[in-house]
Design a protein around this motif. Structure first.
Motif, mmCIF file in Angstrom:
data_model
loop_
_atom_site.group_PDB
_atom_site.id
_atom_site.type_symbol
_atom_site.label_atom_id
_atom_site.label_comp_id
_atom_site.label_asym_id
_atom_site.label_seq_id
_atom_site.Cartn_x
_atom_site.Cartn_y
_atom_site.Cartn_z
ATOM 1 N N ARG A 1 -21.519 -34.329 -38.042
ATOM 2 C CA ARG A 1 -21.673 -35.713 -38.505
ATOM 3 C C ARG A 1 -22.962 -36.324 -37.960
ATOM 4 N N GLN A 2 -23.168 -36.225 -36.656
ATOM 5 C CA GLN A 2 -24.345 -36.838 -36.046
ATOM 6 C C GLN A 2 -25.633 -36.172 -36.521
ATOM 7 N N SER A 3 -25.598 -34.854 -36.664
ATOM 8 C CA SER A 3 -26.808 -34.156 -37.109
ATOM 9 C C SER A 3 -27.188 -34.561 -38.532
ATOM 10 N N GLU B 1 -15.767 -37.848 -43.822
ATOM 11 C CA GLU B 1 -16.070 -36.987 -42.676
ATOM 12 C C GLU B 1 -15.129 -35.798 -42.552
ATOM 13 N N GLU C 1 -31.566 -42.448 -46.439
ATOM 14 C CA GLU C 1 -30.744 -42.105 -45.279
ATOM 15 C C GLU C 1 -29.454 -41.423 -45.723
ATOM 16 N N LEU D 1 -26.483 -37.595 -39.867
ATOM 17 C CA LEU D 1 -26.996 -38.965 -39.766
ATOM 18 C C LEU D 1 -28.437 -38.984 -39.259
ATOM 19 N N ASP D 2 -28.794 -37.992 -38.453
ATOM 20 C CA ASP D 2 -30.145 -37.905 -37.899
ATOM 21 C C ASP D 2 -31.121 -37.144 -38.802
ATOM 22 N N ASP E 1 -17.984 -33.879 -34.782
ATOM 23 C CA ASP E 1 -18.916 -34.843 -34.212
ATOM 24 C C ASP E 1 -20.368 -34.388 -34.299
ATOM 25 N N GLN E 2 -20.633 -33.117 -33.974
ATOM 26 C CA GLN E 2 -22.012 -32.637 -34.001
ATOM 27 C C GLN E 2 -22.550 -32.571 -35.426
ATOM 28 N N HIS F 1 -31.879 -30.252 -42.852
ATOM 29 C CA HIS F 1 -30.829 -30.078 -41.851
ATOM 30 C C HIS F 1 -30.800 -28.631 -41.368
#
Length: 188
Positions: free
Chosen positions: A5-7, A184, A178, A9-10, A2-3, A24
């Motif tokens: 993946r989200q990092s 994933e 993006e 996307l951000d 989760d971390q 990143h």
């Protein structure tokens, strides 16, 4: 993941020539790397990689170092860093790597014929660095037990037509400025 993946996307995207580059904490050291993200990645590497009878973890400088250090600490497997500086030590092997945005020589020390190694790196994109590293390890006569990259930027790379296989934790692409998650779970 989760971390991670989200990092991703951000992650901000910058242009390096014609190359869209995501910025990143794992691949660039900025923004700040949170311990929870590093812990999540290290646990996933330990679960995914074949560590049986591995003598050494081998990683190219610079952005594989923090990941590989954490894996080394958790597994008690010694770490060898492939450096961008020549030291002229006995047994030093040079390699030339080229990526989508840079090229240069790197130098391997402390890997010998018959060593069983795990190769770790931050990102597999063009495959230029990873192919050069794996070819050099083959030349030395090391046994590459497994190879893991944290993030794979989807698309063709220099390893596609080789005998080398790289496991990944997550696969992404960059579209319209993006990051898009392609898989994933990465490649096994």
């Amino acid at each position: 993941m989760d971390q991670l993946r989200q990092s991703l996307l951000d992650a901000p995207i910058i242009e390096k020539g014609d190359y869209e580059y995501f910025v990143h904490p794992i691949s660039d050291g900025v923004p700040m790397l949170e311990p929870g993200l590093l812990r999540e990645i290290v646990i996933k590497i330990i679960r995914k990689a074949n560590l049986e009878n591995v003598d050494k973890i081998v990683t190219p400088a610079a952005m594989g170092i923090h990941i590989s250090t954490a894996v080394s600490l958790m597994t008690d497997i010694p770490l060898v860093v492939i450096r961008k500086r020549e030291y002229g030590l006995d047994g030093e092997v040079s390699l030339h790597q080229q990526t989508g945005y840079s090229e240069g020589d790197m130098f391997i020390n402390d890997v010998n014929e018959g060593d069983r190694v795990l190769v770790l790196d931050d990102v597999l994109s063009t495959g230029g660095t990873m192919k050069a590293v794996l070819d050099a390890l083959d030349h030395i006569g090391a046994d590459v037990v497994d190879t893991v990259a944290i993030i794979k930027k989807a698309g063709p790379n220099e390893l596609d037509d080789s005998d080398h296989h790289v496991k990944t934790l997550i696969n992404v692409t960059v579209e319209d400025g993006e990051v898009v998650i392609v898989d994933e779970h990465g490649d096994d």
